[in-house]
Design a protein around this motif. Structure first.
Motif, PDB file in Angstrom:
ATOM      1  N   TYR A  36      55.221  65.218  37.975  1.00  0.00           N
ATOM      2  CA  TYR A  36      55.245  65.644  39.373  1.00  0.00           C
ATOM      3  C   TYR A  36      53.914  65.434  40.081  1.00  0.00           C
ATOM      4  N   ASN A  38      51.095  67.036  40.099  1.00  0.00           N
ATOM      5  CA  ASN A  38      50.477  68.208  40.704  1.00  0.00           C
ATOM      6  C   ASN A  38      49.094  68.455  40.110  1.00  0.00           C
ATOM      7  N   THR A  43      52.068  76.458  36.915  1.00  0.00           N
ATOM      8  CA  THR A  43      52.980  77.531  36.529  1.00  0.00           C
ATOM      9  C   THR A  43      53.947  77.871  37.657  1.00  0.00           C
ATOM     10  N   GLY A  44      53.439  78.017  38.876  1.00  0.00           N
ATOM     11  CA  GLY A  44      54.306  78.329  40.014  1.00  0.00           C
ATOM     12  C   GLY A  44      55.280  77.196  40.311  1.00  0.00           C
ATOM     13  N   LEU A  45      54.779  75.976  40.271  1.00  0.00           N
ATOM     14  CA  LEU A  45      55.629  74.802  40.495  1.00  0.00           C
ATOM     15  C   LEU A  45      56.716  74.724  39.434  1.00  0.00           C
ATOM     16  N   ALA A  47      57.965  77.147  37.611  1.00  0.00           N
ATOM     17  CA  ALA A  47      58.947  78.224  37.776  1.00  0.00           C
ATOM     18  C   ALA A  47      59.959  77.871  38.869  1.00  0.00           C
ATOM     19  N   SER A  48      59.493  77.286  39.972  1.00  0.00           N
ATOM     20  CA  SER A  48      60.416  76.938  41.050  1.00  0.00           C
ATOM     21  C   SER A  48      61.310  75.758  40.676  1.00  0.00           C
ATOM     22  N   ILE A  49      60.759  74.783  39.970  1.00  0.00           N
ATOM     23  CA  ILE A  49      61.568  73.647  39.513  1.00  0.00           C
ATOM     24  C   ILE A  49      62.638  74.132  38.542  1.00  0.00           C
ATOM     25  N   ASP A  51      63.987  76.982  38.197  1.00  0.00           N
ATOM     26  CA  ASP A  51      64.953  77.947  38.707  1.00  0.00           C
ATOM     27  C   ASP A  51      66.333  77.310  38.912  1.00  0.00           C
ATOM     28  N   VAL A  52      66.367  76.054  39.290  1.00  0.00           N
ATOM     29  CA  VAL A  52      67.658  75.387  39.487  1.00  0.00           C
ATOM     30  C   VAL A  52      68.315  74.995  38.169  1.00  0.00           C
ATOM     31  N   ARG A  54      68.856  77.090  35.747  1.00  0.00           N
ATOM     32  CA  ARG A  54      69.589  78.239  35.200  1.00  0.00           C
ATOM     33  C   ARG A  54      71.063  77.926  35.099  1.00  0.00           C
ATOM     34  N   ARG A  57      67.814  76.557  31.197  1.00  0.00           N
ATOM     35  CA  ARG A  57      66.394  76.226  31.297  1.00  0.00           C
ATOM     36  C   ARG A  57      65.820  75.684  29.997  1.00  0.00           C
TER      37      ARG A  57
END
Length: 85
Positions: A36, A38, A43-45, A47-49, A51-52, A54, A57
Motif C-alpha cells: 500500500y 504507506n 496499524t491504523g491503515l 485495521a481499516s483495510i 475491517d472489510v 470480517r 480476517r
C-alpha cells in the motif's frame, strides 16, 4: 513465555480460527507497507483495510502475507508497480 502474537498465531494455525488479525505481526506490517506504500505506522491503515475482511480476517492476513512474498520474489515489485523505499 506466551505473548499476544503467540496466542494469535495459535488461534490462526492451531485452532483454525478464521477471524483473527494480528496487528502487531511484523511480517503483516511490512507487507502492508510494501503493498500500500504507506509510511512508518501502518496499524491504523491495517485495521481499516482488514475491517472489510470480517469474518475472514485470518484468511486476508494470509493472502496479504503471501502477496508480499510474491512481490518480493518477482524483481522487487515490478509487477505491481511498487516503488522500493
Amino acid at each position: 513465555g506466551i505473548d499476544r502474537w503467540t496466542a494469535e498465531m495459535f488461534l490462526i494455525f492451531g485452532l483454525k480460527r478464521l477471524d483473527v488479525l494480528s496487528l502487531g505481526d511484523a511480517g503483516l506490517q511490512r507487507a502492508v507497507r510494501l503493498l500500500y506504500g504507506n509510511g512508518k505506522d501502518v496499524t491504523g491503515l491495517l485495521a481499516s483495510i482488514a475491517d472489510v475482511w470480517r469474518p475472514y480476517r485470518s484468511v486476508g492476513w494470509l493472502l496479504v502475507f503471501v502477496a508480499e512474498s510474491w512481490v518480493m520474489d518477482r524483481s522487487r515489485g515490478i509487477f505491481l508497480n511498487i516503488q522500493e523505499p
